[in-house]
Scaffold this active site. Structure first.
Site, short mmCIF file in Angstrom:
data_model
loop_
_atom_site.label_atom_id
_atom_site.label_comp_id
_atom_site.label_asym_id
_atom_site.label_seq_id
_atom_site.Cartn_x
_atom_site.Cartn_y
_atom_site.Cartn_z
N ASP A 14 0.76 -1.34 0.11
CA ASP A 14 0.23 0.09 -0.13
C ASP A 14 0.87 1.31 0.07
OD1 ASP A 14 -2.69 -1.14 0.30
OD2 ASP A 14 -1.70 -2.32 1.91
N ARG A 95 3.17 5.04 17.22
CA ARG A 95 2.72 6.41 16.07
C ARG A 95 3.53 7.49 16.57
NH1 ARG A 95 2.07 2.57 13.18
NH2 ARG A 95 0.15 1.49 13.31
N ASP A 124 -5.19 4.91 14.22
CA ASP A 124 -3.98 5.27 13.97
C ASP A 124 -3.93 6.57 13.20
OD1 ASP A 124 -2.49 3.57 15.28
OD2 ASP A 124 -2.63 1.91 13.76
N SER A 175 -4.73 -7.92 9.07
CA SER A 175 -3.89 -6.51 8.82
C SER A 175 -3.14 -6.57 10.16
CB SER A 175 -5.05 -5.27 9.11
OG SER A 175 -4.52 -4.38 9.83
N1 ARG Z 1 -6.33 -1.61 17.86
C1 ARG Z 1 -4.99 -1.52 18.00
C2 ARG Z 1 -4.89 0.23 18.25
O1 ARG Z 1 -5.71 0.94 17.88
C3 ARG Z 1 -4.00 -1.67 17.10
C4 ARG Z 1 -4.30 -1.15 15.64
C5 ARG Z 1 -3.01 -2.04 14.86
N2 ARG Z 1 -3.57 -2.09 13.49
C6 ARG Z 1 -3.72 -3.38 13.06
N3 ARG Z 1 -3.39 -3.52 11.83
N4 ARG Z 1 -3.73 -4.38 13.67
O2 ARG Z 1 -3.73 0.56 18.87
#
Ligand code: ARG
Length: 401
Positions: A14, A95, A124, A175
Site C-alpha cells: 500500500d 505512532r 492510527d 491486518s
Molecule cells: N487496535 C489497536 C490500536 O488501535 C491496534 C491497531 C493496529 N493495527 C492493525 N493492523 N492491527 O492501537
C-alpha cells in the site's frame, strides 16, 4: 519549487503504491520515511532501495529501536498501562515516535505535507494527525487510502502496471502491526467475534498448551526500569527482546479483546506482547512492595487515564505530560529483583527482594518477634467506622418514623 510530501513508509504494497499515487494526484515529490521500531523483517537498506525504486525522490530511514524502548515502552511499563485493562498499547505508542521522525524529515527535506497509509476507520489516523498537528502545526496531512481512494484492488493493478519492485501476490487476510513491544492482528476471520483465533495468527508466542519446561527468570529494576536479567546487565531494548524470546516460548502475553476505538467502533483485536506482559507483571509486583499504599492506589487510576490518553492519540498533550511527572515521581524507590516462573501461558511471580522495600517482616509476622501493637487496632476500628455508624443510626431513626 515543486511541493514535497513526506510519507510514512512501511515497505509494503500500500505505501509503495502510495508514492506514485500521491505524486500523480498532487504533483508533489514524495520522500519516503521508514522508522525501525523493532518490527523485524527487512533491513532498512532494502526498504530504502524499494522506496527509491517506487519513485520516491529521497528516502529517510531511522533505527529508532532504542529510542522507542527507552522513551515510549518504558513510560508504558512505569504506568502499568493497559487500555481497557488488557491492551499494552503496542501500536498506540509507536505512532508518536514515527511522528517525531516524520516531522524531522519534513524539516530536513523542506516538505509541507505529511502522508500516512491509514484508513479512515481506525485510531492510527488520529494518532498520526494529532501528533503532526502538535509537533508541526504548519504541516498538512493527507492519507491516500482515506483521501485519494487508494483501495487494495487499485494498488495491485497500479503496482503491476507500473512494474513496481513489490510482490502483489502474497495474500494475507489479516491486518498486522508489530514492533518490539508487541504485535496486533485484526480483520478477516477474526471479525466474527465468536471465532477463536487459529494457530497461524500468532508469531511472537508459541502455543501455551505445549510449552517447554518452566523458565524461571530474575528481573532487576532500577527506578521502575529493567536493568538486568538473571544478573546480566541489559538495556530496556535488550530486556524486551530477551523476554519476547523467553516469555514468547512459554506462550505468555496472548490477548484477545473487543476494544473501544476512539472513532466509536468496537473492534476485535488479537495481541501478542510476551516481553511487555512479563515485564509489566514483574514491575507491578515490585511496586507492590516499594510504593506506599495511598500513592499506589492513586497511581492505578492515573495509569488508567494515561492509557486512555495514549490510546486516544494524546501522547503530546499537556495532561499526558503532567501524568508522566506524577508517574515518574512514584518510581523513585521501585528498585530490586523479581523472580518469576513463566510456563503454560502464564508468568507468575514467586519471589521479590528490594533495598527500598516497605515490607517489614517484624510488623507482618505472626510468629515471635512481632513488633505490631495489636491493642491499638481496637480504637482505630472504632474511629474508622464512626462516620458510617453515625449515618446508619440516622437512617434507622428516619425509616422508623
Ligand atoms: N487496535 C489497536 C490500536 O488501535 C491496534 C491497531 C493496529 N493495527 C492493525 N493492523 N492491527 O492501537
Amino acid at each position: 519549487m515543486t511541493e514535497r510530501i513526506v510519507l510514512a513508509y512501511s515497505g509494503g504494497l500500500d505505501t509503495s503504491v502510495a508514492i506514485g499515487w500521491i505524486g500523480e494526484a498532487t504533483g508533489a515529490e514524495v520522500i519516503a520515511v521508514a522508522v525501525d521500531v523493532g518490527q523485524g523483517g527487512e533491513s532498512l537498506e532494502d526498504i530504502r532501495q524499494r522506496a527509491l525504486g517506487c519513485g520516491a525522490v529521497e528516502a529517510y530511514v531511522a533505527d529508532a529501536r532504542d529510542e522507542f524502548a527507552n522513551e515510549y515502552a518504558m513510560p508504558t511499563l512505569k504506568a502499568n498501562a493497559l487500555y481497557q485493562g488488557h491492551y499494552p498499547l503496542v501500536s498506540a505508542i509507536s505512532r508518536p515516535v514515527i511522528v517525531k521522525h516524520l516531522v524531522k524529515a519534513a524539516r530536513e527535506f523542506g516538505a509541507t505535507t505529511v502522508a500516512h497509509g491509514c484508513t479512515g476507520k481506525g485510531n492510527d489516523q488520529v494518532r498520526f494527525e494529532v501528533g503532526i498537528q502538535t509537533l508541526g502545526p504548519d504541516l498538512k496531512c493527507i492519507a491516500p487510502v482515506r483521501d485519494l481512494a487508494l483501495t487494495r484492488d487499485k494498488a495491485i493493478v497500479y503496482a503491476e502496471s507500473h512494474n513496481l519492485p513489490i510482490e502483489t501476490t502474497k495474500k494475507n487476510p489479516y491486518s498486522i502491526d508489530q514492533n518490539v513491544w508487541g504485535r496486533a492482528v485484526e480483520t478477516g476471520y477474526l471479525e466474527d467475534i465468536w471465532n477463536a483465533p487459529t494457530k497461524d495468527i500468532y508469531d511472537y508466542t508459541a502455543t501455551p498448551e505445549f510449552s517447554p519446561a518452566p523458565d524461571e527468570v530474575i528481573i532487576s529494576f532500577a527506578q521502575g526500569v529493567p536493568v538486568a536479567i538473571d544478573g546480566v546487565k541489559v538495556t530496556p531494548l535488550q530486556a524486551i527482546q530477551e523476554l519476547n524470546r523467553r516469555a514468547g516460548a512459554q506462550g505468555v502475553g496472548r490477548i484477545d479483546v473487543v476494544e473501544d476505538r476512539l472513532v466509536g467502533i468496537k473492534s476485535r483485536e488479537i495481541y501478542e506482547a510476551p516481553g511487555a506482559m512479563a515485564l509489566m507483571t514483574a514491575h507491578k509486583h515490585l511496586e507492590d512492595i516499594t510504593i506506599e499504599r495511598e500513592q499506589a492506589r492513586f497511581k492505578a487510576t492515573v495509569g488508567q487515564r494515561w492509557a486512555e490518553l495514549v490510546y486516544d492519540g494524546q501522547w503530546f498533550s499537556p495532561l499526558k505530560r503532567s501524568l508522566d511527572a506524577f508517574i515518574e515521581d512514584t518510581q523513585q524507590h521501585v528498585n530490586g529483583d523479581i523472580r518469576m516462573t513463566m510456563h503454560g501461558g502464564q508468568a507468575i511471580v514467586n519471589g521479590r527482594r528490594s533495598e527500598t522495600s516497605l515490607y517489614d517482616f517484624d510488623l507482618a509476622t505472626y510468629d515471635t518477634g512481632d513488633t505490631f501493637d495489636q491493642s491499638q487496632a481496637k480504637g482505630f476500628i472504632e474511629l474508622w467506622g464512626m462516620s458510617s455508624k453515625v449515618a446508619s443510626q440516622r437512617d434507622q431513626r428516619v425509616s422508623g418514623l
